[in-house]
Design a protein around this motif. Sequence first.
Motif, mmCIF file in Angstrom:
data_model
loop_
_atom_site.group_PDB
_atom_site.id
_atom_site.type_symbol
_atom_site.label_atom_id
_atom_site.label_comp_id
_atom_site.label_asym_id
_atom_site.label_seq_id
_atom_site.Cartn_x
_atom_site.Cartn_y
_atom_site.Cartn_z
ATOM 1 N N ALA A 161 0.834 -1.204 0.000
ATOM 2 C CA ALA A 161 0.000 0.000 0.000
ATOM 3 C C ALA A 161 0.868 1.254 0.000
ATOM 4 C CB ALA A 161 -0.934 -0.013 1.209
ATOM 5 N N ARG A 162 1.893 1.286 0.861
ATOM 6 C CA ARG A 162 2.790 2.453 0.918
ATOM 7 C C ARG A 162 3.520 2.657 -0.405
ATOM 8 N NH1 ARG A 162 3.547 0.533 6.225
ATOM 9 N NH2 ARG A 162 5.381 -0.673 5.598
ATOM 10 N N ALA A 163 3.989 1.569 -1.012
ATOM 11 C CA ALA A 163 4.690 1.671 -2.297
ATOM 12 C C ALA A 163 3.754 2.201 -3.380
ATOM 13 C CB ALA A 163 5.267 0.315 -2.690
ATOM 14 N N SER A 164 2.514 1.761 -3.358
ATOM 15 C CA SER A 164 1.541 2.235 -4.343
ATOM 16 C C SER A 164 1.338 3.737 -4.215
ATOM 17 C CB SER A 164 0.203 1.511 -4.162
ATOM 18 O OG SER A 164 0.359 0.127 -4.368
ATOM 19 N N LEU A 165 1.158 4.204 -2.995
ATOM 20 C CA LEU A 165 0.933 5.632 -2.772
ATOM 21 C C LEU A 165 2.156 6.473 -3.111
ATOM 22 C CD1 LEU A 165 -1.098 5.441 0.535
ATOM 23 C CD2 LEU A 165 -1.904 6.397 -1.643
ATOM 24 N N SER A 166 3.333 5.972 -2.840
ATOM 25 C CA SER A 166 4.528 6.790 -3.048
ATOM 26 C C SER A 166 5.080 6.731 -4.473
ATOM 27 C CB SER A 166 5.621 6.383 -2.066
ATOM 28 O OG SER A 166 6.089 5.077 -2.336
ATOM 29 N N SER A 167 4.812 5.651 -5.203
ATOM 30 C CA SER A 167 5.453 5.509 -6.514
ATOM 31 C C SER A 167 4.493 5.495 -7.703
ATOM 32 C CB SER A 167 6.312 4.233 -6.547
ATOM 33 O OG SER A 167 5.490 3.085 -6.457
ATOM 34 N N GLU A 168 3.195 5.496 -7.440
ATOM 35 C CA GLU A 168 2.216 5.481 -8.534
ATOM 36 C C GLU A 168 1.455 6.804 -8.550
ATOM 37 O OE1 GLU A 168 -0.316 2.035 -8.170
ATOM 38 O OE2 GLU A 168 1.374 0.788 -7.557
ATOM 39 N N SER A 228 2.919 -2.937 -11.902
ATOM 40 C CA SER A 228 4.109 -2.431 -11.206
ATOM 41 C C SER A 228 4.934 -3.578 -10.628
ATOM 42 C CB SER A 228 3.707 -1.463 -10.089
ATOM 43 O OG SER A 228 3.053 -2.162 -9.041
ATOM 44 N N ASP A 229 6.230 -3.357 -10.556
ATOM 45 C CA ASP A 229 7.127 -4.370 -10.006
ATOM 46 C C ASP A 229 6.794 -4.696 -8.556
ATOM 47 O OD1 ASP A 229 8.501 -4.637 -12.392
ATOM 48 O OD2 ASP A 229 10.073 -3.219 -11.819
ATOM 49 N N HIS A 230 6.499 -3.651 -7.763
ATOM 50 C CA HIS A 230 6.226 -3.913 -6.346
ATOM 51 C C HIS A 230 4.961 -4.730 -6.165
ATOM 52 C CE1 HIS A 230 2.933 -1.018 -5.518
ATOM 53 N NE2 HIS A 230 3.499 -0.302 -6.458
ATOM 54 N N PHE A 231 3.917 -4.505 -7.001
ATOM 55 C CA PHE A 231 2.707 -5.321 -6.883
ATOM 56 C C PHE A 231 2.973 -6.753 -7.324
ATOM 57 C CE2 PHE A 231 -0.973 -7.416 -8.640
ATOM 58 C CZ PHE A 231 -1.795 -7.438 -7.523
ATOM 59 N N LYS A 232 3.680 -6.927 -8.426
ATOM 60 C CA LYS A 232 3.978 -8.279 -8.904
ATOM 61 C C LYS A 232 4.747 -9.075 -7.854
ATOM 62 C CE LYS A 232 3.994 -7.235 -13.832
ATOM 63 N NZ LYS A 232 4.842 -7.122 -15.031
ATOM 64 N N GLN A 233 5.704 -8.431 -7.192
ATOM 65 C CA GLN A 233 6.461 -9.112 -6.147
ATOM 66 C C GLN A 233 5.553 -9.450 -4.969
ATOM 67 O OE1 GLN A 233 9.959 -7.076 -4.760
ATOM 68 N NE2 GLN A 233 10.230 -8.467 -3.049
ATOM 69 N N THR A 270 2.790 -13.419 -1.618
ATOM 70 C CA THR A 270 1.626 -13.675 -0.757
ATOM 71 C C THR A 270 0.626 -14.668 -1.330
ATOM 72 O OG1 THR A 270 0.411 -11.783 -1.682
ATOM 73 C CG2 THR A 270 1.769 -11.383 0.308
ATOM 74 N N ALA A 271 0.828 -15.137 -2.535
ATOM 75 C CA ALA A 271 -0.158 -16.008 -3.195
ATOM 76 C C ALA A 271 -0.574 -17.201 -2.335
ATOM 77 C CB ALA A 271 0.374 -16.482 -4.545
ATOM 78 N N GLU A 272 0.376 -17.842 -1.689
ATOM 79 C CA GLU A 272 0.078 -19.024 -0.875
ATOM 80 C C GLU A 272 -0.530 -18.672 0.483
ATOM 81 O OE1 GLU A 272 0.292 -22.195 -1.964
ATOM 82 O OE2 GLU A 272 0.826 -21.314 -3.908
ATOM 83 N N MET A 273 -0.531 -17.390 0.847
ATOM 84 C CA MET A 273 -1.094 -16.953 2.126
ATOM 85 C C MET A 273 -2.590 -16.673 2.023
ATOM 86 S SD MET A 273 1.713 -14.186 3.391
ATOM 87 C CE MET A 273 3.454 -14.559 3.471
ATOM 88 N N ILE A 274 -3.101 -16.560 0.811
ATOM 89 C CA ILE A 274 -4.474 -16.102 0.587
ATOM 90 C C ILE A 274 -5.393 -17.277 0.257
ATOM 91 C CG2 ILE A 274 -5.934 -14.693 -0.914
ATOM 92 C CD1 ILE A 274 -3.530 -12.796 -1.233
ATOM 93 N N ALA A 275 -6.456 -17.415 1.071
ATOM 94 C CA ALA A 275 -7.450 -18.461 0.839
ATOM 95 C C ALA A 275 -8.430 -18.039 -0.255
ATOM 96 C CB ALA A 275 -8.202 -18.771 2.129
ATOM 97 N N SER A 276 -8.819 -16.761 -0.244
ATOM 98 C CA SER A 276 -9.737 -16.254 -1.275
ATOM 99 C C SER A 276 -9.580 -14.746 -1.392
ATOM 100 C CB SER A 276 -11.192 -16.609 -0.939
ATOM 101 O OG SER A 276 -11.607 -15.925 0.226
ATOM 102 N N LYS A 277 -9.971 -14.252 -2.574
ATOM 103 C CA LYS A 277 -9.878 -12.811 -2.839
ATOM 104 C C LYS A 277 -10.991 -12.432 -3.802
ATOM 105 C CE LYS A 277 -6.294 -11.478 -5.235
ATOM 106 N NZ LYS A 277 -4.975 -10.962 -5.653
ATOM 107 N N GLN A 278 -11.718 -11.381 -3.455
ATOM 108 C CA GLN A 278 -12.778 -10.855 -4.322
ATOM 109 C C GLN A 278 -12.476 -9.390 -4.607
ATOM 110 O OE1 GLN A 278 -16.764 -11.144 -2.792
ATOM 111 N NE2 GLN A 278 -17.627 -10.032 -4.512
ATOM 112 N N VAL A 279 -12.357 -9.060 -5.896
ATOM 113 C CA VAL A 279 -12.050 -7.698 -6.326
ATOM 114 C C VAL A 279 -13.272 -7.116 -7.017
ATOM 115 C CG1 VAL A 279 -10.543 -6.272 -7.769
ATOM 116 C CG2 VAL A 279 -9.626 -8.338 -6.668
ATOM 117 N N GLU A 280 -13.644 -5.900 -6.624
ATOM 118 C CA GLU A 280 -14.728 -5.181 -7.293
ATOM 119 C C GLU A 280 -14.209 -3.804 -7.679
ATOM 120 O OE1 GLU A 280 -18.935 -5.772 -6.102
ATOM 121 O OE2 GLU A 280 -18.009 -6.292 -4.184
ATOM 122 N N THR A 281 -14.678 -3.306 -8.826
ATOM 123 C CA THR A 281 -14.284 -1.976 -9.273
ATOM 124 C C THR A 281 -15.525 -1.114 -9.473
ATOM 125 O OG1 THR A 281 -14.267 -2.655 -11.599
ATOM 126 C CG2 THR A 281 -12.177 -2.829 -10.385
#
Length: 96
Positions: free
Chosen positions: A26-33, A69-74, A79-90
């Motif tokens: 979140a911090r990287a997104s705010l500071s670099s995007e 972004s590189d920071h999001f991809k990393q 964290t992929a194996e830490m997440i049981a489920s994810k729902q994204v809405e726009t």
Amino acid sequence: MFVVTVSIEVNAGQVDAFLPLMLQNARASLSSEPGCRQFDVYTNPERPEAVFLFEVYDSAAAFDAHLSSDHFKQFDRVTAEMIASKQVETFTEVQG
């Protein structure tokens, strides 16, 4: 404006490892995007494995830039194996 909400269910026992990485992202997104205006991270005090994100971008293209972004991809890779489920809405702003 373009708003993104994300509901994440973190795997049991992974919250303490996940949350610092989420906050770093979140911090990287705010500071670099330039198109990222807000990136809030919330948890449910009664169920800390329930994580909610509220993100505001200038446009859908700015959100796409975030996903590329590189920071999001990393973050996503680590964290992929830490997440049981994810729902994204726009959501897009209603013009009147």
